[in-house]
Design a protein around this motif. Structure first.
Motif, PDB file in Angstrom:
ATOM      1  N   HIS A  41       0.797  -1.236   0.000  1.00  0.00           N
ATOM      2  CA  HIS A  41       0.000   0.000   0.000  1.00  0.00           C
ATOM      3  C   HIS A  41       0.820   1.272   0.000  1.00  0.00           C
ATOM      4  CE1 HIS A  41      -3.999  -1.800   0.724  1.00  0.00           C
ATOM      5  NE2 HIS A  41      -3.293  -2.733   1.347  1.00  0.00           N
ATOM      6  N   GLU A  44       1.550   8.920  -3.588  1.00  0.00           N
ATOM      7  CA  GLU A  44       0.260   8.388  -3.103  1.00  0.00           C
ATOM      8  C   GLU A  44      -0.007   7.083  -3.852  1.00  0.00           C
ATOM      9  OE1 GLU A  44      -1.886   8.141  -0.594  1.00  0.00           O
ATOM     10  OE2 GLU A  44      -2.534  10.246  -0.741  1.00  0.00           O
ATOM     11  N   GLY A  76      -4.978   6.321  -3.307  1.00  0.00           N
ATOM     12  CA  GLY A  76      -6.028   7.242  -2.904  1.00  0.00           C
ATOM     13  C   GLY A  76      -7.353   6.532  -3.107  1.00  0.00           C
TER      14      GLY A  76
HETATM   15  C1  475 Z   1      -2.198   4.656   0.766  1.00  0.00           C
HETATM   16  N1  475 Z   1      -1.141   2.749   6.218  1.00  0.00           N
HETATM   17  C2  475 Z   1      -3.311   5.119  -0.143  1.00  0.00           C
HETATM   18  C3  475 Z   1      -4.628   3.132   0.609  1.00  0.00           C
HETATM   19  O1  475 Z   1      -4.651   1.107  -0.630  1.00  0.00           O
HETATM   20  C4  475 Z   1      -4.139   3.918  -0.597  1.00  0.00           C
HETATM   21  C5  475 Z   1       1.019   1.915   7.030  1.00  0.00           C
HETATM   22  C6  475 Z   1       1.754   1.491   8.125  1.00  0.00           C
HETATM   23  C7  475 Z   1       1.164   1.460   9.348  1.00  0.00           C
HETATM   24  C8  475 Z   1      -0.141   1.857   9.478  1.00  0.00           C
HETATM   25  N2  475 Z   1      -0.850   2.268   8.413  1.00  0.00           N
HETATM   26  C9  475 Z   1      -0.308   2.296   7.221  1.00  0.00           C
HETATM   27  C10 475 Z   1      -0.879   2.851   4.916  1.00  0.00           C
HETATM   28  O2  475 Z   1       0.184   2.556   4.429  1.00  0.00           O
HETATM   29  C11 475 Z   1      -1.979   3.329   4.092  1.00  0.00           C
HETATM   30  O3  475 Z   1      -3.059   3.641   4.580  1.00  0.00           O
HETATM   31  N3  475 Z   1      -1.758   3.399   2.796  1.00  0.00           N
HETATM   32  C12 475 Z   1      -2.803   3.861   1.895  1.00  0.00           C
HETATM   33  O4  475 Z   1      -3.514   2.748   1.405  1.00  0.00           O
HETATM   34  C13 475 Z   1      -5.380   1.889   0.233  1.00  0.00           C
HETATM   35  O5  475 Z   1      -5.255   4.346  -1.312  1.00  0.00           O
HETATM   36  O6  475 Z   1      -2.765   5.767  -1.251  1.00  0.00           O
HETATM   37  O7  475 Z   1      -1.502   5.778   1.284  1.00  0.00           O
END
Ligand code: 475
Length: 832
Positions: free
Chosen positions: A367, A662, A665
């Motif tokens: 992600h 990103e 999103g």
């Molecule tokens: C992206 N969260 C979005 C979304 O795919 C994307 C990481 C480590 C610890 C805790 N939380 C995280 C993320 O990496 C995250 O929310 N990533 C998001 O995932 C779904 O649409 O661009 O930033």
């Protein structure tokens, strides 16, 4: 009557107004224990939720039973986060009894809105990753896919954000304080999970070397199940969340005084495992408790999955044909070592056989490419907390590197990049590499992000396994994000094209031709205006600020992060403010800048940006010289419930991250589906949104990911030069740095100014500023022509069908999971 058939009782299942009303009164009195006169709004919420839950249970059991009888292949979505939000409206809407419930409450003299508003927002997630998991649950259930969510039942969800003197302050989110009517505690579904201890080597019955994990601490994982109601109510899937319980050794032990207090302390400590969600979005903290949370829920889930599998099977050879396990980021990636341990140590499989089964069962979704978010646990920590897993990881690594060495012939740099162990500095386990190696499929979440995965972090792995990386562009559920959140627009759409779009969003393309229909445009605007009024009232309640309903609602709602560039938006706000003050006689298009989002509690820069937005708001909103032409609001405590009010009311959607940063999103999709025009960079899924809505119906600006990459590769740029050549940028920055917004502390924003100047402006805010302002101007000019604006807004809604999470989940089902819909049999006689 036979008690077993009690749940088939008509009363408990009736979906008409009378039946609902009777069952509300019964629940209120006999379960909540109040009479109608004494009941609070919260009592009524619990009452209604319990009565609605009754209407779900039979179908839920039918669903589970059908999966069991068909021995269907299931998909298990392992995620440390599920950002589900409220469930009452969702359940009523998916069951199709919203109106009936409203009428039943009406007859009791209650307002549906009041009851709905008494439900806490289940915030078991940080942002995009957690909300995606919740959308996937809805889509799997709505399409009859046998899908289970597995996660942690955090006692404290994501913190509540308040502003004190403009600064973010965090308060605990006690969503379970008054009980949770949606969940079913399963005290009998209990698995042991171990930590610490050591590994003992021994010879097994055929004289082979074998290992056992001994002297470990034990915690129990107890299941809580929440039904996931699919649209139409045919399929009800399960979200199973684990809660930590101390082992019973404590309860039955015999202690002297000192040992007794120690033992109680120990019990409390072990139950801390499921106490709180880590509030860091896209950053990794490296805390031991976090590693333990990851292992805790992963181990419990795998034990549960194997138990279910073994009800039908005696050999593990078929596991990949009966279970697909999806890793939502690397957070559950330790599961790869855990499944190996369970198969090899507990079920005595040969290593190679176990590895083949493991790889065929797991798939991994990445992600984020942000280096600070890529998990890498210190080897010494894993050795201590999970000693057997460290051995298994070494073994996986050795076998892989040995095989690769033969081909890589002396390319040691490549081998060290492929290694599961990062040997630079303190030795660490690269969880992304483990997840990649232990999975048969690995995916990114937008076309651009998947390409970048191939070119950057997983470049070597991609060369090694060219068929493994695939793209699954994210999606959003149209049930929550259009039907429920935006009844005004939903009803309008349904009057024109019927209700097929709710379960097949591709049908919304039938609205395209309506963009040229002047009557439809008028009605579309009326729906938007209704939502804007609702948001304006919410803004007034939350911030005391009055905003103009006919201004452009320019919305940026998401986590506060430098790469998302709220600062770019703030700088434009200040520049616009200056222009308006300089030219008071011009007839300006009024603009309301609406921000919302939380900052990780330890992310100082993000918290300073929050303070800056609040400070700018204070100055702008109280300056009579701009009249009502500009307002700035930062709404507190952004969560799913707030999003449901804000998103349907947006005119302009800010998706302005530095290109390449990103991953996808998903807020961008929600806003466009609700008829907002996007102003954005060619980043994440914006690229695909442009392809679908058409380049004329979106405001694209700024550097591309390639340009950003080239610029950085050639040593960056000099922000000072850019600033010097742009008077409006220079003036805005000077105001920030000289304390125009912080007269009480003129140096407050020094770190921000520093980052944008001598700091090198890593996120290219100054580099994209001029182009961004041009795009903003274009948007403002277009807004003057309401017919043309509306036409484009309609084309956005009409062209977003592809971004349904139903489409995404179907792609996973076909290309990664190989799972198929099951149609539950609801004709049964009750319990069997
Ligand atoms: C992206 N969260 C979005 C979304 O795919 C994307 C990481 C480590 C610890 C805790 N939380 C995280 C993320 O990496 C995250 O929310 N990533 C998001 O995932 C779904 O649409 O661009 O930033």
């Amino acid at each position: 009557m036979d008690a077993r058939y009690k749940s088939r009782d008509i009363e408990r299942r009736s979906l008409d107004v009378d039946g609902l009303k009777r069952s509300f009164l019964e629940w209120l009195v006999y379960s909540v224990g109040k009479d109608a006169r004494a009941a609070t709004r919260r009592d009524w919420f619990h009452t209604v939720a319990l009565a609605v839950r009754d209407r779900v249970v039979d179908r839920w059991m039918d669903t589970t039973r059908s999966y069991y009888h068909e021995d269907a292949k299931r998909v298990y979505y392992l995620s440390l986060e599920f950002l589900i939000g409220r469930l009452l409206t969702n359940s009523l809407s998916n069951l199709g009894i919203m109106d009936e419930c409203r009428q039943a409450l009406d007859r009791l003299g209650l307002s549906m809105e009041d009851v709905v508003d008494a439900e806490p927002d289940a915030a078991l997630g940080n942002g995009g990753l957690g909300r995606l998991a919740a959308c996937f649950l809805d889509s799997m259930a709505s399409q009859g896919l046998p899908g289970y969510g597995y996660g942690i039942r955090y006692e404290f969800g994501l913190f509540e954000q308040r502003f004190e003197n403009g600064w973010q302050v965090e308060y605990p989110e006690q969503w379970l304080q008054f009980g949770n009517p949606w969940e079913f505690a399963r005290p009998e579904v209990l698995y042991p999970v171990q930590f610490y201890g050591r590994v003992e080597e021994f010879r097994d019955s055929v004289g082979e070397r074998a290992y056992r994990w001994v002297d470990a601490d034990r915690v129990l994982a107890m299941a809580y199940d929440t039904p996931v109601v699919g649209y139409g109510g045919d399929t009800i899937n399960t979200l199973r969340l684990w809660s930590a319980r101390a082992t019973r050794d404590f309860n039955f032990g015999h202690f002297n005084d000192g040992a007794y207090m120690k033992a109680v302390e120990q019990k409390i400590l072990s139950e801390n495992l499921s106490r709180v969600l880590y509030p860091n979005d896209a950053t990794e903290t490296g805390k031991e408790l976090r590693l333990k949370q990851e292992y805790f829920f992963t181990s419990a889930s795998l034990q549960d999955i194997l138990r279910r599998y073994l009800q039908h099977h005696t050999s593990f050879d078929n596991l990949p044909n009966k279970a697909a396990i999806q890793l939502n980021d690397t957070h559950p990636a330790i599961g790869i070592a855990e499944l190996m341990r369970l198969l090899v140590d507990q079920h005595a499989l040969r290593w190679d056989n176990a590895w083949e089964i493991t790889r065929a069962t797991f798939a991994y979704t990445n992600h984020t490419l942000l280096p600070e978010a890529l998990e890498a646990w210190p080897v010494r920590m894993i050795e201590r907390v999970l000693p057997r897993h460290m051995q298994i990881i070494y073994e996986i690594n050795a076998k892989f590197l040995n095989r690769t060495k033969a081909k890589a012939a002396g390319d040691n740099a490549r081998l060290s990049r492929l290694s599961l162990i990062d040997e630079r500095g303190e030795r660490r386990v690269r969880m992304g590499n483990l997840a990649f190696l232990g999975s048969h499929k690995v995916n990114g979440v937008s076309a651009l992000h998947t390409d970048l995965m191939k070119q950057t972090v997983f470049n070597d792995f991609h060369e090694e396994f060219p068929d493994r990386i695939n793209n699954k562009t994210n999606g959003i559920t149209p049930r929550r994000w259009l039907k429920q959140a935006n009844p005004a627009l939903s009803e309008l759409i349904t009057t024109r094209i019927g209700q097929g779009w709710i379960s097949d969003l591709s049908q919304i393309s039938a609205l395209r031709e309506k963009a040229d229909d002047v009557v439809f445009r008028e009605e579309f605007r009326r729906a938007k205006r209704k939502n804007k009024k609702r948001l304006a009232a919410y803004i007034a309640r939350q911030t005391g600020e009055e905003v103009l309903v006919d201004s452009i609602f320019d919305v940026q709602v998401k986590r506060m992060h430098e790469y998302k560039r709220q600062l770019l938006n703030v700088l434009h706000t200040i520049a616009l403010y200056n222009e308006m003050r300089d030219n008071p006689t011009v007839s300006w298009v009024p603009v309301t800048k609406i921000f919302a989002g939380k900052a990780a509690p330890s992310y100082h820069m993000a918290k300073l940006i929050i303070k800056l937005i609040n400070d700018v708001a204070k100055v702008v909103n109280h300056d009579p010289s701009v009249h009502d032409n500009l307002k700035v609001v930062l709404l507190p405590n952004y969560n799913v419930t707030a999003a449901e009010i804000i998103i349907p009311a947006a005119d302009l959607s800010e998706q302005i991250s530095t290109a390449g940063m990103e991953a996808s999103g998903t807020g961008n999709m929600k806003l466009a589906l609700n008829g907002a025009l996007t102003i954005g960079t060619l980043d994440g899924a914006n690229v695909e949104i442009r392809e679908h809505v058409g380049p004329d119906n979106i405001f694209i600006f700024g550097m591309t990911a390639d340009e950003v990459n080239d610029l950085r590769a050639t040593g960056g740029f000099n922000p000072r030069e850019v600033i010097a050549s742009n008077p409006s940028l220079k003036r805005a920055l000077d105001m920030i740095s000289t304390g125009a917004f912080s007269p009480d502390d003129r140096n407050r924003y020094h770190p921000i100014v520093q980052a944008l100047t001598d700091g090198g402006d890593h996120f290219l805010v100054t580099a994209d500023f001029a182009d961004y302002c041009q795009a903003q101007d274009a948007a403002m000019q277009l807004y003057r022509d309401q017919e043309e604006w509306t036409r484009k807004a309609i084309l956005n809604t009409a062209n977003m069908g592809w971004f349904s999470s139903d489409r995404t989940v179907n792609e996973y089902a076909e290309e990664v999971w190989d799972v198929h819909p099951v149609h539950p049999n609801h004709e049964g006689e009750g319990y069997r």
